[in-house]
Design a protein around this motif. Sequence first.
Motif, mmCIF file in Angstrom:
data_model
loop_
_atom_site.group_PDB
_atom_site.id
_atom_site.type_symbol
_atom_site.label_atom_id
_atom_site.label_comp_id
_atom_site.label_asym_id
_atom_site.label_seq_id
_atom_site.Cartn_x
_atom_site.Cartn_y
_atom_site.Cartn_z
ATOM 1 N N GLN A 1 0.768 -1.305 -0.012
ATOM 2 C CA GLN A 1 -0.252 -0.056 0.048
ATOM 3 C C GLN A 1 1.117 1.281 -0.022
ATOM 4 O O GLN A 1 2.001 0.988 0.155
ATOM 5 N N VAL A 2 0.253 2.373 -0.109
ATOM 6 C CA VAL A 2 0.918 3.415 -0.101
ATOM 7 C C VAL A 2 0.174 4.319 1.103
ATOM 8 O O VAL A 2 -0.920 4.528 1.232
ATOM 9 N N VAL A 3 1.121 4.869 1.644
ATOM 10 C CA VAL A 3 0.763 5.779 2.912
ATOM 11 C C VAL A 3 1.019 7.208 2.880
ATOM 12 O O VAL A 3 2.097 7.488 2.467
ATOM 13 N N THR A 4 0.265 8.108 3.006
ATOM 14 C CA THR A 4 0.276 9.578 2.643
ATOM 15 C C THR A 4 0.449 10.299 4.057
ATOM 16 O O THR A 4 -0.694 10.035 4.498
ATOM 17 N N ALA A 5 1.271 11.261 4.138
ATOM 18 C CA ALA A 5 1.340 12.084 5.214
ATOM 19 C C ALA A 5 1.031 13.502 4.720
ATOM 20 O O ALA A 5 1.744 14.073 3.913
ATOM 21 N N SER A 6 -0.145 14.003 5.385
ATOM 22 C CA SER A 6 -0.446 15.558 4.807
ATOM 23 C C SER A 6 -0.808 16.360 5.740
ATOM 24 O O SER A 6 -1.314 15.912 6.858
ATOM 25 N N MET A 7 -0.745 17.619 5.626
ATOM 26 C CA MET A 7 -1.316 18.662 6.617
ATOM 27 C C MET A 7 -1.472 19.989 5.928
ATOM 28 O O MET A 7 -0.747 20.336 4.908
ATOM 29 N N GLU A 8 -2.496 20.659 6.095
ATOM 30 C CA GLU A 8 -2.789 22.050 5.519
ATOM 31 C C GLU A 8 -1.590 22.964 5.631
ATOM 32 O O GLU A 8 -1.293 23.188 6.528
ATOM 33 N N GLY A 9 -1.221 23.469 4.382
ATOM 34 C CA GLY A 9 -0.358 24.437 4.486
ATOM 35 C C GLY A 9 1.188 23.617 4.188
ATOM 36 O O GLY A 9 2.396 24.490 4.089
ATOM 37 N N PHE A 10 1.095 22.708 3.808
ATOM 38 C CA PHE A 10 2.503 21.940 3.784
ATOM 39 C C PHE A 10 2.637 20.984 2.355
ATOM 40 O O PHE A 10 1.340 20.236 1.838
ATOM 41 N N THR A 11 3.599 20.512 2.015
ATOM 42 C CA THR A 11 3.679 19.604 0.768
ATOM 43 C C THR A 11 3.263 18.014 1.423
ATOM 44 O O THR A 11 3.360 18.053 2.735
ATOM 45 N N SER A 12 2.639 17.266 0.449
ATOM 46 C CA SER A 12 2.428 16.002 1.293
ATOM 47 C C SER A 12 3.455 14.910 0.667
ATOM 48 O O SER A 12 4.280 15.411 -0.181
#
Length: 170
Positions: free
Chosen positions: A68-79
Amino acid sequence: LIAVGEVTALNVALSPPTQAGAARVTGIVYRFPEKTPLEGVTVKSTTGAETVSGADGRFTLSTSAIQQVVTASMEGFTSVDRQVTPDSEGVTGVSAAYLTPLDPKVTMVTPEEGGIVSNQAGTALIRVPAGAIDTPTEFRVTVLDTRNGRDSVLPAPLPEGFQPVSFVKL
């Protein structure tokens, strides 16, 4: 996006499965360079599992023990995406990833006129020719700081031997 400034780190590893066919992804998210924990980062898997990092920056994601692919993201940042391939026991390690704050400058470009877009510091310029886009589009150029290792700040690792001069994501 090419970016300069603060960077946020995400360290992820898979713990042993909690039941047959299951895995538990655990990790901690840091603000870089201070390496202080970052709360509120969304961590999602292509299996549909999702969680958010806590006040201590730590998270646990219960998911399937499949590739699988795990994505880390947060508003105002690159993912950042990381490939997760559990071994026969449902365990794998995932390389550290860094979320870079987005440059604050946004430039509107129209299809008829095109335009030049840049980051706020003016250190990265991109020319968008007239007719290159179909609708008016907002562009943001963020410089990625690769001094900590280029693959750690990119949305995904580059192919072996690939040596670009700079990194841009629009």
